[in-house]
Design a protein around this motif. Structure first.
Motif, mmCIF file in Angstrom:
data_model
loop_
_atom_site.group_PDB
_atom_site.id
_atom_site.type_symbol
_atom_site.label_atom_id
_atom_site.label_comp_id
_atom_site.label_asym_id
_atom_site.label_seq_id
_atom_site.Cartn_x
_atom_site.Cartn_y
_atom_site.Cartn_z
ATOM 1 N N ILE A 131 -0.632 -9.949 52.182
ATOM 2 C CA ILE A 131 0.093 -10.910 53.013
ATOM 3 C C ILE A 131 1.283 -11.420 52.200
ATOM 4 O O ILE A 131 1.181 -12.428 51.473
ATOM 5 N N GLU A 162 4.107 -13.003 52.826
ATOM 6 C CA GLU A 162 4.664 -14.333 53.054
ATOM 7 C C GLU A 162 3.823 -15.437 52.433
ATOM 8 O O GLU A 162 4.302 -16.556 52.227
ATOM 9 N N ARG A 163 2.569 -15.141 52.131
ATOM 10 C CA ARG A 163 1.699 -16.116 51.470
ATOM 11 C C ARG A 163 1.431 -15.749 50.012
ATOM 12 O O ARG A 163 0.755 -16.495 49.304
ATOM 13 N N GLY A 164 1.912 -14.586 49.604
ATOM 14 C CA GLY A 164 1.647 -14.144 48.242
ATOM 15 C C GLY A 164 0.176 -13.891 47.992
ATOM 16 O O GLY A 164 -0.319 -14.132 46.885
ATOM 17 N N GLU A 165 -0.523 -13.396 49.020
ATOM 18 C CA GLU A 165 -1.967 -13.226 48.929
ATOM 19 C C GLU A 165 -2.372 -11.769 49.129
ATOM 20 O O GLU A 165 -1.784 -11.052 49.945
ATOM 21 N N ASN A 166 -3.387 -11.370 48.393
ATOM 22 C CA ASN A 166 -4.118 -10.129 48.652
ATOM 23 C C ASN A 166 -5.497 -10.536 49.138
ATOM 24 O O ASN A 166 -6.291 -11.096 48.366
ATOM 25 N N ARG A 167 -5.782 -10.268 50.390
ATOM 26 C CA ARG A 167 -7.031 -10.745 50.995
ATOM 27 C C ARG A 167 -8.030 -9.608 51.169
ATOM 28 O O ARG A 167 -7.685 -8.532 51.651
#
Length: 205
Positions: free
Chosen positions: A13, A15-20
């Motif tokens: 993700i 835009e959130r700087g996340e790897n989920r």
């Protein structure tokens, strides 16, 4: 009820700087219907530097705490797309081998099993968002969502099913309780009885 460790896909993700980590809830439901307790395993418990150094390793602690009696390698992501997931699933297969645990690889999971045994993958067309009629030891109509296929059957395995165009759709290890299915049993509108029965037989009711 037996506890089943289930690997998860990685969704990036930006835009959130996340790897989920993510798991289709339908796969959870399928395992419950078959009589098993699914426990998702986080990616990133075992991480390496690019040169192979270990950053941290809590995977053995997780496996000792959860004590899974079977393992599912789920679909999603291409091999090489997410190193944390590749490392996690590779270690899960090592654990399954050393403890003689049943393994089911779904789509990418089947590819991961073959890859871990030295098998090669190849690009394939006509296998995304379609259905196939299987022939061989498994005769059924199944869904298809993959753009890579096995180039050949890995050593120590046998082919259980092929699609109409001759691609390998299911494999089974000759001595370990491991199978790979290129279709997604969890994505059927109604779970196919042959999938549920085969899953129960593989994992042991």
């Amino acid at each position: 009820m037996k506890v089943v460790a289930v690997s998860q896909r990685v969704d990036v993700i930006p835009e959130r700087g996340e790897n989920r980590d993510a798991l289709d809830q339908r796969l959870v439901t399928l395992l419950l219907v078959a009589g098993f307790i699914p426990v998702p395993i986080p990616n990133g418990l075992y991480l390496q530097t690019p040169d192979g150094g270990v950053i941290h390793d809590a995977l053995d602690d997780w496996l000792n705490a959860v004590s899974p009696q079977a393992i599912v390698l789920s679909g999603g992501n291409d091999i090489g797309q997410c190193s944390a997931r590749d490392l996690t699933e590779s270690r899960l297969l090592d654990h399954a081998r050393s403890h003689n645990l049943p393994v089911l690889g779904i789509c990418r999971g089947m590819q991961m099993i073959a890859h871990s045994e030295g098998g090669e993958l190849k690009p394939v067309t006509g296998h995304v968002r379609t259905r196939h009629t299987l022939s061989g030891q498994i005769v059924a109509e199944v869904n298809s969502y993959h753009s890579f296929a096995l180039a050949d059957c890995p050593e120590g395995f046998e082919v259980l099913a092929r699609s109409e165009d001759g691609e390998i759709e299911a494999i089974r290890h000759l001595s370990l309780p491991w199978e790979g299915w290129m279709w997604h049993p969890e994505r059927e509108a109604f779970f196919a009885s042959h999938d549920v029965h085969r899953l129960k037989k593989l994992f042991g009711e």
